[in-house]
Design a protein around this motif. Sequence first.
Motif, PDB file in Angstrom:
ATOM      1  N   UNK A   1      -7.609  12.461  -9.611  1.00 24.11           N
ATOM      2  CA  UNK A   1      -7.018  11.931 -10.852  1.00 24.11           C
ATOM      3  C   UNK A   1      -6.316  10.604 -10.562  1.00 24.11           C
ATOM      4  N   UNK A   2      -6.393   9.720 -11.525  1.00 26.29           N
ATOM      5  CA  UNK A   2      -5.701   8.440 -11.390  1.00 26.29           C
ATOM      6  C   UNK A   2      -6.341   7.463 -10.445  1.00 26.29           C
ATOM      7  N   UNK A   3      -7.463   7.810  -9.835  1.00 25.48           N
ATOM      8  CA  UNK A   3      -8.194   6.876  -9.008  1.00 25.48           C
ATOM      9  C   UNK A   3      -8.354   7.144  -7.534  1.00 25.48           C
ATOM     10  N   UNK A   4      -7.330   7.612  -6.759  1.00 26.30           N
ATOM     11  CA  UNK A   4      -5.925   7.785  -7.183  1.00 26.30           C
ATOM     12  C   UNK A   4      -5.141   6.480  -7.110  1.00 26.30           C
ATOM     13  N   UNK A   5      -3.858   6.576  -7.423  1.00 22.53           N
ATOM     14  CA  UNK A   5      -2.909   5.459  -7.352  1.00 22.53           C
ATOM     15  C   UNK A   5      -3.302   4.283  -8.245  1.00 22.53           C
ATOM     16  N   UNK A   6      -3.941   4.586  -9.384  1.00 26.64           N
ATOM     17  CA  UNK A   6      -4.257   3.545 -10.347  1.00 26.64           C
ATOM     18  C   UNK A   6      -5.548   2.798 -10.083  1.00 26.64           C
ATOM     19  N   UNK A   7      -6.303   3.202  -9.067  1.00 28.16           N
ATOM     20  CA  UNK A   7      -7.553   2.500  -8.767  1.00 28.16           C
ATOM     21  C   UNK A   7      -8.633   2.825  -9.790  1.00 28.16           C
ATOM     22  N   UNK A   8      -9.426   1.797 -10.158  1.00 30.88           N
ATOM     23  CA  UNK A   8     -10.623   2.040 -10.955  1.00 30.88           C
ATOM     24  C   UNK A   8     -11.806   2.133  -9.995  1.00 30.88           C
ATOM     25  N   UNK A   9     -13.014   2.224 -10.526  1.00 30.15           N
ATOM     26  CA  UNK A   9     -14.177   2.454  -9.674  1.00 30.15           C
ATOM     27  C   UNK A   9     -14.409   1.309  -8.696  1.00 30.15           C
ATOM     28  N   UNK A  10     -14.176   0.070  -9.106  1.00 30.70           N
ATOM     29  CA  UNK A  10     -14.376  -1.056  -8.198  1.00 30.70           C
ATOM     30  C   UNK A  10     -13.318  -1.060  -7.099  1.00 30.70           C
ATOM     31  N   UNK A  11     -12.089  -0.703  -7.449  1.00 34.21           N
ATOM     32  CA  UNK A  11     -11.038  -0.586  -6.433  1.00 34.21           C
ATOM     33  C   UNK A  11     -11.405   0.500  -5.422  1.00 34.21           C
ATOM     34  N   UNK A  12     -11.892   1.623  -5.931  1.00 33.99           N
ATOM     35  CA  UNK A  12     -12.233   2.740  -5.053  1.00 33.99           C
ATOM     36  C   UNK A  12     -13.353   2.363  -4.086  1.00 33.99           C
ATOM     37  N   UNK A  13     -14.403   1.716  -4.608  1.00 31.34           N
ATOM     38  CA  UNK A  13     -15.491   1.273  -3.732  1.00 31.34           C
ATOM     39  C   UNK A  13     -14.963   0.236  -2.737  1.00 31.34           C
ATOM     40  N   UNK A  14     -14.002  -0.576  -3.185  1.00 30.46           N
ATOM     41  CA  UNK A  14     -13.356  -1.524  -2.290  1.00 30.46           C
ATOM     42  C   UNK A  14     -12.652  -0.807  -1.149  1.00 30.46           C
ATOM     43  N   UNK A  15     -11.965   0.297  -1.465  1.00 29.65           N
ATOM     44  CA  UNK A  15     -11.304   1.076  -0.420  1.00 29.65           C
ATOM     45  C   UNK A  15     -12.328   1.620   0.572  1.00 29.65           C
ATOM     46  N   UNK A  16     -13.467   2.070   0.061  1.00 34.81           N
ATOM     47  CA  UNK A  16     -14.498   2.596   0.945  1.00 34.81           C
ATOM     48  C   UNK A  16     -14.933   1.566   1.978  1.00 34.81           C
ATOM     49  N   UNK A  17     -15.249   0.354   1.496  1.00 34.15           N
ATOM     50  CA  UNK A  17     -15.884  -0.626   2.372  1.00 34.15           C
ATOM     51  C   UNK A  17     -14.950  -1.704   2.916  1.00 34.15           C
ATOM     52  N   UNK A  18     -13.773  -1.847   2.329  1.00 27.55           N
ATOM     53  CA  UNK A  18     -12.832  -2.853   2.813  1.00 27.55           C
ATOM     54  C   UNK A  18     -11.524  -2.239   3.303  1.00 27.55           C
TER      55      UNK A  18
END
Length: 352
Positions: free
Chosen positions: A96-113
């Motif tokens: 829920x929440x991304x988490x921490x306010x992340x949207x899908x692009x932020x989440x994919x960013x976390x995966x790869x960056x």
Amino acid sequence: MIVAMTTSAQAETRTLRFQSAYPASSTIYMSAETWAKRVEELSGGRLKIEFMPAGTIVPAFEVLDAVNKNVIDGGHSTVAYWVGKHRAGTLFGDAAGGPFGMDILDYVGWLYEGGGIELYRDYYRVELKTNIEVIPSVTSANQALGWFARPVESWADLKGRKCRQTGVTAEVFASSGMSTVNMPGGEIVPAGERGVIECAEFVGPAEDMGIGFQTIWKHFYPMSTHNPATIVDFLVNGDIWNSLAPDLQAIMQAAASEATLRSHIRKGKLDADALDKMRNEDGVTVHRTPDDVLQNILASWDEIAKKESENNAFFKKVYDSQRDYASKVVPAKRLIQAPYNLGADHYWPEAK
């Protein structure tokens, strides 16, 4: 020499059998077929993926074990289906929440960056102790609150309703007093028809209508905070993966990134068309989700995540990594980007 080169190329051709946890009518399945097609195209036909819908060889909830045991070469599913094996799975696309306010692009960013992909692999290899290579691919974000037999007035109004939920999301909604039932996507509509459940969430407008939600429930709530950055994944048996040439491995990964982007782009138009159809042809009332439902989803999740972090070292490791990445990216994006509603309200004001 030409004949010899042709024979060599043919000898290198591989066909892998993949089964999805999703029905063939779903847009997620169609996006996975796009991935399979691109793998074949980019490999010049050297690697082909025979793609099968849920239940062809094993039930949806058995895809992971089937890949691990090499009953099938690969699978297509969501980590939410494995949280019973390890609770940290919910952090890989279903928090829920991304988490921490992340949207899908932020989440994919976390995966790869932000180091997320290494933790994703550790989840399968180390925590679940499976012989599997994971390739994140195809987004189903942002997921809808769901479909209901009668309107939802508030968070408290969810109490007593028997709804399909899955993974830790079921626990998030259970704190409202909802009675949750876990089942794969292909079983939701039959369960609704039999009256086993009175409401359900799955993905969103186009995906849900593709498998027939609108034929049962006539109250739809497209907005939610329970799964805003959901991604699904391809699972490849580790021995099969290691037997592939490095360029074929790279092609599968590159095609997955393309499929993720294309599924997100495609979903916008498909959802818009689905909303129009459900309103004008299917007699569905589309509601705005009450603010207290959106807020209580986040509050419920925060409590669950806090307790889990205290008792689960790997969960805490992943959650802390996501918090660190989001603490930089989310506030920066809020400063850089104007609120979406600013332009939307200027050009497309909501009806009063």
